[in-house]
Design a protein around this motif. Sequence first.
Motif, PDB file in Angstrom:
ATOM      1  N   LEU A  51       0.863  -1.196   0.000  1.00 60.27           N
ATOM      2  CA  LEU A  51       0.000   0.000   0.000  1.00 60.27           C
ATOM      3  C   LEU A  51       0.897   1.243   0.000  1.00 60.27           C
ATOM      4  N   ASP A  52       1.632   1.429  -1.081  1.00 58.33           N
ATOM      5  CA  ASP A  52       2.610   2.521  -1.099  1.00 58.33           C
ATOM      6  C   ASP A  52       2.371   3.482  -2.260  1.00 58.33           C
ATOM      7  N   ASN A  53       1.159   3.430  -2.791  1.00 59.42           N
ATOM      8  CA  ASN A  53       0.803   4.335  -3.882  1.00 59.42           C
ATOM      9  C   ASN A  53      -0.712   4.355  -4.006  1.00 59.42           C
ATOM     10  N   VAL A  54      -1.233   5.393  -4.614  1.00 54.25           N
ATOM     11  CA  VAL A  54      -2.689   5.392  -4.781  1.00 54.25           C
ATOM     12  C   VAL A  54      -3.083   4.305  -5.787  1.00 54.25           C
ATOM     13  N   ALA A  55      -4.272   3.776  -5.607  1.00 56.89           N
ATOM     14  CA  ALA A  55      -4.747   2.727  -6.522  1.00 56.89           C
ATOM     15  C   ALA A  55      -6.258   2.853  -6.671  1.00 56.89           C
ATOM     16  N   ALA A  56      -6.744   2.416  -7.819  1.00 61.29           N
ATOM     17  CA  ALA A  56      -8.187   2.480  -8.087  1.00 61.29           C
ATOM     18  C   ALA A  56      -8.900   1.370  -7.330  1.00 61.29           C
ATOM     19  N   ALA A  57     -10.209   1.505  -7.212  1.00 55.82           N
ATOM     20  CA  ALA A  57     -11.010   0.480  -6.530  1.00 55.82           C
ATOM     21  C   ALA A  57     -10.965  -0.823  -7.314  1.00 55.82           C
ATOM     22  N   ASN A  58     -11.147  -1.916  -6.592  1.00 55.67           N
ATOM     23  CA  ASN A  58     -11.195  -3.229  -7.218  1.00 55.67           C
ATOM     24  C   ASN A  58     -12.651  -3.512  -7.635  1.00 55.67           C
ATOM     25  N   PRO A  59     -12.918  -3.703  -8.934  1.00 55.56           N
ATOM     26  CA  PRO A  59     -14.315  -3.912  -9.376  1.00 55.56           C
ATOM     27  C   PRO A  59     -14.997  -5.069  -8.657  1.00 55.56           C
ATOM     28  N   GLU A  60     -14.215  -6.065  -8.255  1.00 56.10           N
ATOM     29  CA  GLU A  60     -14.822  -7.216  -7.542  1.00 56.10           C
ATOM     30  C   GLU A  60     -15.451  -6.802  -6.215  1.00 56.10           C
ATOM     31  N   LEU A 429     -13.457  20.409  -6.606  1.00 56.67           N
ATOM     32  CA  LEU A 429     -12.049  19.989  -6.594  1.00 56.67           C
ATOM     33  C   LEU A 429     -11.829  18.885  -5.561  1.00 56.67           C
ATOM     34  N   MET A 430     -12.459  19.008  -4.397  1.00 57.68           N
ATOM     35  CA  MET A 430     -12.274  17.975  -3.372  1.00 57.68           C
ATOM     36  C   MET A 430     -12.732  16.610  -3.915  1.00 57.68           C
ATOM     37  N   GLY A 431     -13.838  16.622  -4.646  1.00 55.85           N
ATOM     38  CA  GLY A 431     -14.348  15.372  -5.227  1.00 55.85           C
ATOM     39  C   GLY A 431     -13.397  14.816  -6.282  1.00 55.85           C
ATOM     40  N   ILE A 432     -12.864  15.702  -7.116  1.00 57.79           N
ATOM     41  CA  ILE A 432     -11.912  15.265  -8.153  1.00 57.79           C
ATOM     42  C   ILE A 432     -10.688  14.641  -7.475  1.00 57.79           C
ATOM     43  N   LEU A 433     -10.194  15.316  -6.442  1.00 62.16           N
ATOM     44  CA  LEU A 433      -9.001  14.805  -5.739  1.00 62.16           C
ATOM     45  C   LEU A 433      -9.298  13.458  -5.094  1.00 62.16           C
ATOM     46  N   TYR A 434     -10.490  13.350  -4.526  1.00 68.61           N
ATOM     47  CA  TYR A 434     -10.882  12.085  -3.893  1.00 68.61           C
ATOM     48  C   TYR A 434     -10.800  10.955  -4.924  1.00 68.61           C
ATOM     49  N   ASP A 435     -11.366  11.207  -6.094  1.00 71.12           N
ATOM     50  CA  ASP A 435     -11.365  10.167  -7.131  1.00 71.12           C
ATOM     51  C   ASP A 435      -9.949   9.866  -7.617  1.00 71.12           C
ATOM     52  N   ALA A 467       1.417  14.076  -3.413  1.00 68.48           N
ATOM     53  CA  ALA A 467       0.171  14.857  -3.255  1.00 68.48           C
ATOM     54  C   ALA A 467       0.109  15.972  -4.296  1.00 68.48           C
ATOM     55  N   VAL A 468       1.226  16.645  -4.497  1.00 65.63           N
ATOM     56  CA  VAL A 468       1.251  17.781  -5.428  1.00 65.63           C
ATOM     57  C   VAL A 468       1.007  17.294  -6.857  1.00 65.63           C
ATOM     58  N   ASP A 469       1.527  16.136  -7.162  1.00 63.36           N
ATOM     59  CA  ASP A 469       1.317  15.559  -8.494  1.00 63.36           C
ATOM     60  C   ASP A 469      -0.189  15.289  -8.718  1.00 63.36           C
ATOM     61  N   LEU A 470      -0.843  14.727  -7.693  1.00 65.60           N
ATOM     62  CA  LEU A 470      -2.290  14.462  -7.813  1.00 65.60           C
ATOM     63  C   LEU A 470      -3.073  15.768  -7.894  1.00 65.60           C
ATOM     64  N   LEU A 471      -2.617  16.754  -7.127  1.00 66.84           N
ATOM     65  CA  LEU A 471      -3.289  18.053  -7.155  1.00 66.84           C
ATOM     66  C   LEU A 471      -3.148  18.715  -8.529  1.00 66.84           C
ATOM     67  N   ASP A 472      -1.976  18.559  -9.109  1.00 68.78           N
ATOM     68  CA  ASP A 472      -1.720  19.082 -10.459  1.00 68.78           C
ATOM     69  C   ASP A 472      -2.740  18.483 -11.448  1.00 68.78           C
ATOM     70  N   GLN A 473      -2.900  17.158 -11.361  1.00 67.14           N
ATOM     71  CA  GLN A 473      -3.879  16.491 -12.237  1.00 67.14           C
ATOM     72  C   GLN A 473      -5.301  16.966 -11.920  1.00 67.14           C
ATOM     73  N   GLY A 474      -5.576  17.132 -10.634  1.00 68.55           N
ATOM     74  CA  GLY A 474      -6.910  17.557 -10.205  1.00 68.55           C
ATOM     75  C   GLY A 474      -7.249  18.948 -10.724  1.00 68.55           C
ATOM     76  N   LEU A 475      -6.280  19.842 -10.680  1.00 62.50           N
ATOM     77  CA  LEU A 475      -6.531  21.215 -11.148  1.00 62.50           C
ATOM     78  C   LEU A 475      -6.781  21.230 -12.652  1.00 62.50           C
ATOM     79  N   ALA A 476      -6.060  20.371 -13.374  1.00 65.71           N
ATOM     80  CA  ALA A 476      -6.292  20.282 -14.826  1.00 65.71           C
ATOM     81  C   ALA A 476      -7.730  19.814 -15.079  1.00 65.71           C
ATOM     82  N   GLN A 477      -8.177  18.843 -14.268  1.00 63.14           N
ATOM     83  CA  GLN A 477      -9.565  18.358 -14.437  1.00 63.14           C
ATOM     84  C   GLN A 477     -10.579  19.436 -14.053  1.00 63.14           C
ATOM     85  N   LEU A 478     -10.262  20.192 -12.999  1.00 67.77           N
ATOM     86  CA  LEU A 478     -11.176  21.266 -12.585  1.00 67.77           C
ATOM     87  C   LEU A 478     -11.314  22.282 -13.705  1.00 67.77           C
ATOM     88  N   LYS A 479     -10.161  22.625 -14.295  1.00 68.09           N
ATOM     89  CA  LYS A 479     -10.176  23.615 -15.387  1.00 68.09           C
ATOM     90  C   LYS A 479     -11.065  23.124 -16.533  1.00 68.09           C
TER      91      LYS A 479
END
Length: 483
Positions: A51-60, A429-435, A467-479
């Motif tokens: 558990l050393d990086n963010v990961a998407a949910a498991n569809p199962e 933005l909080m929702g985008i970051l959460y996802d 965190a900053v990398d994810l925020l960077d992606q999040g801001l692009a999505q917000l825009k």
Amino acid sequence: MTSSAASSSADTSNQSKNASPLHASSLQNDPRISEAKRLIAEAVQEHAASLDNVAAANPELSESYQAITQDYIRARGGPPLWPYFASGLGNGPYVELADGSVKLDFIGGIGVHGCGHSHPAMVEASIDAAIEDTVMQGNLQQNVPSVQMLSRLLALASESGAPLEHGLLSTSGAMANENALKLAFHHAQPANRIIAFDNAFAGRSIALAALTDRPSYRDGIPLAIQVDYLPFLDPHNPERSTRWAVNELKQLLARYPKKHAAFWAEPIAGEGGYYPGSHDFFAALCGPLREAGIPIIFDEIQSFSRTSRPFAFQHYGLDSFADIVTVGKITQVCATLYRKEFHPTSPILSQTFTGSTSAIRTGLATLDLLEANGCFGAEGTNVARHQYFAGQLEKLAAKHAGLIRGPWGEGMMIGFTPGDGSLDQAKMLMGILYDLGLLGFLCGASPVRVRFLPPPVITSTAHIDAAVDLLDQGLAQLKAKLG
Ligand SMILES: Cc1ncc(COP(=O)(O)O)c(C=O)c1O
């Protein structure tokens, strides 16, 4: 059990029995307990290692997660603030949710996970608690660590001169603040008013709903206490805002002579929007308060452990003004610390539960680690990580012009204003970051901010980069969403 195993375990237990006059100490020092702890620590580490990086949910797990969410909604009568149901395992600032996703947890239940998730010292302290006989400690059932915790908090609070000599533990920040107000009213009777700051947040009891400056939080609730509000420090206009606050204070003191039982303040406005205080601002207010004999309460429930000193009032050099101080969240068990003049002369304070044994033991272990890991000091990690994080946020602000302003906060309380500062854009933005996998939460009202409370004990610059990398992606999505 084979006979040789039985005899060898009897030997070890006899040996440990002889080591201490207390049966409880011999249990704690029993080699079987040490071995069990070693095995548990090994297993936790092994299962958490990936558990050393963010990961998407498991569809199962999607169906079972939806069922958990529905159970929650049925039981609580409405949806959760966000769809966070954790699995019970994590690794540093990473936490696994019950849908198999892994999030970078930079909010930690609003400042509770000081050592991150599944920290070995927390696991060990919880095992020590599990073999104590008492799940919850209280006024009539204090085990020794309860006394150690209170003494430790008093020693930390008074280490640079604040004359805080007594205290009591409690199970929530709200209860710690209730006890603080009770002490102040009891001491100043018949005074019936409190002074607080605009946008104050003190907790969710009836009295604290009156103190908290959010009308919607007291909708339909009778006003239990009278509160007068002062403007907080404006960092863009420190001198003018200080003069303004002092003038307002003097008017209040003239309008209601001898009616104020206390001045209650968060040294760093937390829920109010991550506005830092300062020595000069507080000293300018505390002078007239002292002259009028009005006690000063510092609420450190969110700010404890996040600046260059254990307490933010110490960080701002306000030790001599601290009459009553409350602490909670990261300490796991909460407390009200006070000068001896405030010791009540009637039985106004008592609780069946003052804290769970595991909260007390994990709290003590957290205090050890905060000091051992160099969080405090002018060059400590809290200050250094803040500077690093702030610098990275400034770079993002330059890259995503108009989408992020700030940074705000102090030490390991850090935030920024997203978009136009509206609740809608901050929530978006909080929702985008959460996802994306980054957990931060809202604070402030006008503007609304996104804040982070990274775990001081273990946050590294690499975690901040992630965190900053994810925020960077999040801001692009917000825009993209805002068009
Ligand atoms: C400054 C402050 N005081 C009091 C509280 C209330 O603490 P609790 O939620 O543990 O009752 C909080 C919680 O966020 C807080 O931030």
